[in-house]
Design a protein around this motif. Structure first.
Motif, PDB file in Angstrom:
ATOM      1  N   GLY A  62     100.847 -63.526  72.221  1.00 40.96           N
ATOM      2  CA  GLY A  62     100.886 -64.866  72.409  1.00 40.96           C
ATOM      3  C   GLY A  62     100.081 -65.163  73.705  1.00 40.96           C
ATOM      4  N   SER A  63     100.350 -64.505  74.791  1.00 37.14           N
ATOM      5  CA  SER A  63      99.736 -64.293  75.939  1.00 37.14           C
ATOM      6  C   SER A  63      98.087 -64.270  76.057  1.00 37.14           C
ATOM      7  CB  SER A  63     100.361 -63.475  77.155  1.00 37.14           C
ATOM      8  OG  SER A  63      99.598 -63.442  78.272  1.00 37.14           O
ATOM      9  N   MET A  64      97.928 -63.210  75.225  1.00 42.41           N
ATOM     10  CA  MET A  64      96.325 -63.010  74.983  1.00 42.41           C
ATOM     11  C   MET A  64      95.716 -64.114  74.287  1.00 42.41           C
ATOM     12  SD  MET A  64      96.542 -58.933  74.431  1.00 42.41           S
ATOM     13  CE  MET A  64      94.770 -58.536  74.401  1.00 42.41           C
ATOM     14  N   ALA A  65      96.370 -64.543  73.246  1.00 44.08           N
ATOM     15  CA  ALA A  65      95.740 -65.979  72.569  1.00 44.08           C
ATOM     16  C   ALA A  65      95.773 -66.968  73.274  1.00 44.08           C
ATOM     17  CB  ALA A  65      96.494 -65.830  71.258  1.00 44.08           C
ATOM     18  N   SER A  66      96.570 -67.251  74.019  1.00 48.73           N
ATOM     19  CA  SER A  66      96.693 -68.490  75.103  1.00 48.73           C
ATOM     20  C   SER A  66      95.473 -68.330  75.877  1.00 48.73           C
ATOM     21  CB  SER A  66      97.598 -68.889  75.614  1.00 48.73           C
ATOM     22  OG  SER A  66      98.161 -67.916  76.575  1.00 48.73           O
ATOM     23  N   ARG A  67      95.293 -67.101  76.563  1.00 50.25           N
ATOM     24  CA  ARG A  67      94.119 -66.970  77.531  1.00 50.25           C
ATOM     25  C   ARG A  67      92.642 -67.148  76.853  1.00 50.25           C
ATOM     26  NH1 ARG A  67      94.922 -65.788  82.436  1.00 50.25           N
ATOM     27  NH2 ARG A  67      92.976 -64.261  82.496  1.00 50.25           N
ATOM     28  N   ALA A  68      92.376 -66.659  75.415  1.00 49.78           N
ATOM     29  CA  ALA A  68      91.421 -66.790  75.030  1.00 49.78           C
ATOM     30  C   ALA A  68      91.014 -68.292  74.665  1.00 49.78           C
ATOM     31  CB  ALA A  68      91.328 -65.898  73.611  1.00 49.78           C
ATOM     32  N   LEU A  69      92.234 -69.049  74.136  1.00 49.77           N
ATOM     33  CA  LEU A  69      92.189 -70.292  73.780  1.00 49.77           C
ATOM     34  C   LEU A  69      91.667 -71.426  75.058  1.00 49.77           C
ATOM     35  CD1 LEU A  69      92.563 -72.621  71.728  1.00 49.77           C
ATOM     36  CD2 LEU A  69      95.131 -72.737  72.676  1.00 49.77           C
ATOM     37  N   THR A  70      92.432 -71.330  76.148  1.00 53.48           N
ATOM     38  CA  THR A  70      91.810 -71.933  77.410  1.00 53.48           C
ATOM     39  C   THR A  70      90.660 -71.443  77.981  1.00 53.48           C
ATOM     40  OG1 THR A  70      93.391 -70.635  78.677  1.00 53.48           O
ATOM     41  CG2 THR A  70      94.436 -72.334  77.537  1.00 53.48           C
ATOM     42  N   GLY A  71      90.004 -70.159  77.537  1.00 55.58           N
ATOM     43  CA  GLY A  71      88.788 -69.944  78.185  1.00 55.58           C
ATOM     44  C   GLY A  71      89.102 -69.199  79.865  1.00 55.58           C
ATOM     45  N   ASN A  72      90.172 -68.773  79.757  1.00 53.37           N
ATOM     46  CA  ASN A  72      90.738 -67.859  81.030  1.00 53.37           C
ATOM     47  C   ASN A  72      90.195 -66.674  80.917  1.00 53.37           C
ATOM     48  OD1 ASN A  72      91.728 -70.261  82.777  1.00 53.37           O
ATOM     49  ND2 ASN A  72      93.612 -69.998  81.435  1.00 53.37           N
ATOM     50  N   SER A  73      90.133 -66.162  79.576  1.00 52.04           N
ATOM     51  CA  SER A  73      89.559 -64.826  79.419  1.00 52.04           C
ATOM     52  C   SER A  73      88.408 -65.053  78.209  1.00 52.04           C
ATOM     53  CB  SER A  73      90.619 -64.082  78.670  1.00 52.04           C
ATOM     54  OG  SER A  73      91.624 -63.861  79.577  1.00 52.04           O
ATOM     55  N   PRO A  74      87.483 -63.906  78.137  1.00 49.19           N
ATOM     56  CA  PRO A  74      86.360 -63.988  76.980  1.00 49.19           C
ATOM     57  C   PRO A  74      87.105 -64.054  75.888  1.00 49.19           C
ATOM     58  CG  PRO A  74      86.057 -62.115  78.570  1.00 49.19           C
ATOM     59  CD  PRO A  74      87.258 -62.832  79.178  1.00 49.19           C
ATOM     60  N   MET A  75      86.561 -64.972  74.931  1.00 51.76           N
ATOM     61  CA  MET A  75      87.406 -65.232  73.472  1.00 51.76           C
ATOM     62  C   MET A  75      87.183 -63.605  72.877  1.00 51.76           C
ATOM     63  SD  MET A  75      86.773 -68.064  71.088  1.00 51.76           S
ATOM     64  CE  MET A  75      87.371 -68.144  69.343  1.00 51.76           C
ATOM     65  N   VAL A  76      86.137 -63.112  72.646  1.00 48.91           N
ATOM     66  CA  VAL A  76      85.975 -62.152  71.502  1.00 48.91           C
ATOM     67  C   VAL A  76      86.530 -60.843  72.192  1.00 48.91           C
ATOM     68  CG1 VAL A  76      84.114 -60.629  70.562  1.00 48.91           C
ATOM     69  CG2 VAL A  76      83.786 -63.030  70.649  1.00 48.91           C
ATOM     70  N   PRO A  77      86.222 -60.391  73.239  1.00 49.17           N
ATOM     71  CA  PRO A  77      87.030 -59.144  73.837  1.00 49.17           C
ATOM     72  C   PRO A  77      88.541 -59.207  73.968  1.00 49.17           C
ATOM     73  CG  PRO A  77      85.139 -59.705  75.030  1.00 49.17           C
ATOM     74  CD  PRO A  77      85.317 -60.644  74.484  1.00 49.17           C
ATOM     75  N   THR A  78      89.038 -60.416  74.088  1.00 55.32           N
ATOM     76  CA  THR A  78      90.306 -60.729  74.191  1.00 55.32           C
ATOM     77  C   THR A  78      91.157 -60.553  72.852  1.00 55.32           C
ATOM     78  OG1 THR A  78      90.121 -62.178  76.317  1.00 55.32           O
ATOM     79  CG2 THR A  78      92.156 -62.303  75.056  1.00 55.32           C
ATOM     80  N   MET A  79      90.363 -61.260  71.798  1.00 55.96           N
ATOM     81  CA  MET A  79      90.910 -61.244  70.347  1.00 55.96           C
ATOM     82  C   MET A  79      90.797 -59.621  69.993  1.00 55.96           C
ATOM     83  SD  MET A  79      91.957 -64.135  69.892  1.00 55.96           S
ATOM     84  CE  MET A  79      93.019 -63.387  68.814  1.00 55.96           C
ATOM     85  N   VAL A  80      89.709 -58.858  70.385  1.00 56.36           N
ATOM     86  CA  VAL A  80      89.798 -57.531  70.040  1.00 56.36           C
ATOM     87  C   VAL A  80      91.050 -56.706  70.773  1.00 56.36           C
ATOM     88  CG1 VAL A  80      88.317 -55.375  70.393  1.00 56.36           C
ATOM     89  CG2 VAL A  80      87.380 -57.425  69.744  1.00 56.36           C
ATOM     90  N   GLY A  81      91.246 -57.177  71.962  1.00 57.83           N
ATOM     91  CA  GLY A  81      92.264 -56.534  72.716  1.00 57.83           C
ATOM     92  C   GLY A  81      93.695 -56.957  71.960  1.00 57.83           C
ATOM     93  N   ALA A  82      93.827 -58.058  71.372  1.00 56.71           N
ATOM     94  CA  ALA A  82      95.099 -58.238  70.666  1.00 56.71           C
ATOM     95  C   ALA A  82      95.220 -57.652  69.318  1.00 56.71           C
ATOM     96  CB  ALA A  82      94.990 -59.869  70.427  1.00 56.71           C
ATOM     97  N   ALA A  83      94.036 -57.264  68.880  1.00 58.16           N
ATOM     98  CA  ALA A  83      94.054 -56.409  67.466  1.00 58.16           C
ATOM     99  C   ALA A  83      94.410 -55.085  67.928  1.00 58.16           C
ATOM    100  CB  ALA A  83      92.517 -56.505  66.952  1.00 58.16           C
ATOM    101  N   VAL A  84      93.917 -54.618  69.260  1.00 58.14           N
ATOM    102  CA  VAL A  84      94.320 -53.177  69.510  1.00 58.14           C
ATOM    103  C   VAL A  84      95.681 -53.113  69.736  1.00 58.14           C
ATOM    104  CG1 VAL A  84      94.080 -51.461  71.413  1.00 58.14           C
ATOM    105  CG2 VAL A  84      91.909 -52.737  70.202  1.00 58.14           C
ATOM    106  N   LEU A  85      96.291 -54.191  70.374  1.00 57.19           N
ATOM    107  CA  LEU A  85      97.416 -54.206  70.545  1.00 57.19           C
ATOM    108  C   LEU A  85      98.665 -53.887  69.437  1.00 57.19           C
ATOM    109  CD1 LEU A  85      99.904 -54.782  72.884  1.00 57.19           C
ATOM    110  CD2 LEU A  85      99.655 -57.163  72.258  1.00 57.19           C
ATOM    111  N   VAL A  86      98.269 -54.736  68.397  1.00 54.85           N
ATOM    112  CA  VAL A  86      99.115 -54.893  66.961  1.00 54.85           C
ATOM    113  C   VAL A  86      98.788 -53.426  66.343  1.00 54.85           C
ATOM    114  CG1 VAL A  86      99.263 -56.016  64.856  1.00 54.85           C
ATOM    115  CG2 VAL A  86      98.920 -57.405  67.069  1.00 54.85           C
ATOM    116  N   LEU A  87      97.694 -52.906  66.491  1.00 57.27           N
ATOM    117  CA  LEU A  87      97.339 -51.651  65.871  1.00 57.27           C
ATOM    118  C   LEU A  87      98.042 -50.393  66.672  1.00 57.27           C
ATOM    119  CD1 LEU A  87      95.640 -49.856  64.083  1.00 57.27           C
ATOM    120  CD2 LEU A  87      94.037 -49.566  65.993  1.00 57.27           C
TER     121      LEU A  87
END
Length: 186
Positions: free
Chosen positions: A60-85
């Motif tokens: 949730g934290s990673m997704a919110s940062r990507a949503l608000t633009g506080n983190s780059p969107m694509v790398p953050t979503m890749v990081g989220a996928a790695v977390l779930v993996l």
């Protein structure tokens, strides 16, 4: 790539995002996060252990940062996928190796056995008598004497097995022919 940047503001600072870009980001991040969660195990979004809950919070934290633009969107979503993996991998290892499961998920602690409270275990898990009484009341029990076993599960919930108690014996004598009947209630 310029069209995508124009559509969702990939190169913009968080304060520069407009309503349309934020709305499209929300739809994309929701879809990607939903796909990531569906690929992972369902447990971490339920009432699992701390091991499971941490993944939900971090995701949730990673997704919110990507949503608000506080983190780059694509790398953050890749990081989220790695977390779930990683969660998927760790839960698979825990499934096959009990010691690893205990390390990452914790262990069950028996707090009450046959009506007797284990004071040392209560102290070890930082649970007071009042905490135990509250949890027992939620199970419909007034005191630990009516408990066969109460365990603090790995998810932090108290599971309770109620005592059956001693059976009551009723003997009935029949006057004619003197027949005795024994009935156990309990």
């Amino acid at each position: 790539m310029d069209g995508l940047d124009e559509l969702i503001g990939l190169s913009k600072d968080a304060r520069q995002l407009d309503v349309g870009e934020m709305a499209i980001r929300a739809a994309i991040i929701y879809t990607v996060t939903l796909a990531i969660v569906r690929l992972g195990k369902k447990r971490f979004m339920g009432s699992g252990t701390a091991f499971d809950m941490i993944v939900g919070i971090m995701l949730g934290s990673m997704a919110s940062r990507a949503l608000t633009g506080n983190s780059p969107m694509v790398p953050t979503m890749v990081g989220a996928a790695v977390l779930v993996l990683m969660h998927w991998l760790f839960s698979g290892i825990a499934l096959r190796w009990h010691g690893f499961g205990t390390l990452v998920k914790g262990d069950v602690q028996t707090l009450v056995r046959d009506g007797k409270v284990d004071e040392k275990m209560m102290h070890k898990v930082h649970m007071t008598e009042r905490d135990l009484e509250e949890d027992l009341r939620s199970e419909g029990l007034a005191d630990p004497f009516k408990v066969k076993e109460a365990r603090l599960e790995r998810n932090g919930k108290l599971s309770v097995i109620k005592s059956q108690g001693e059976p009551k014996v009723v003997e009935v004598e029949v006057a004619a022919g003197v027949q005795r009947v024994r009935i156990e209630i309990g």
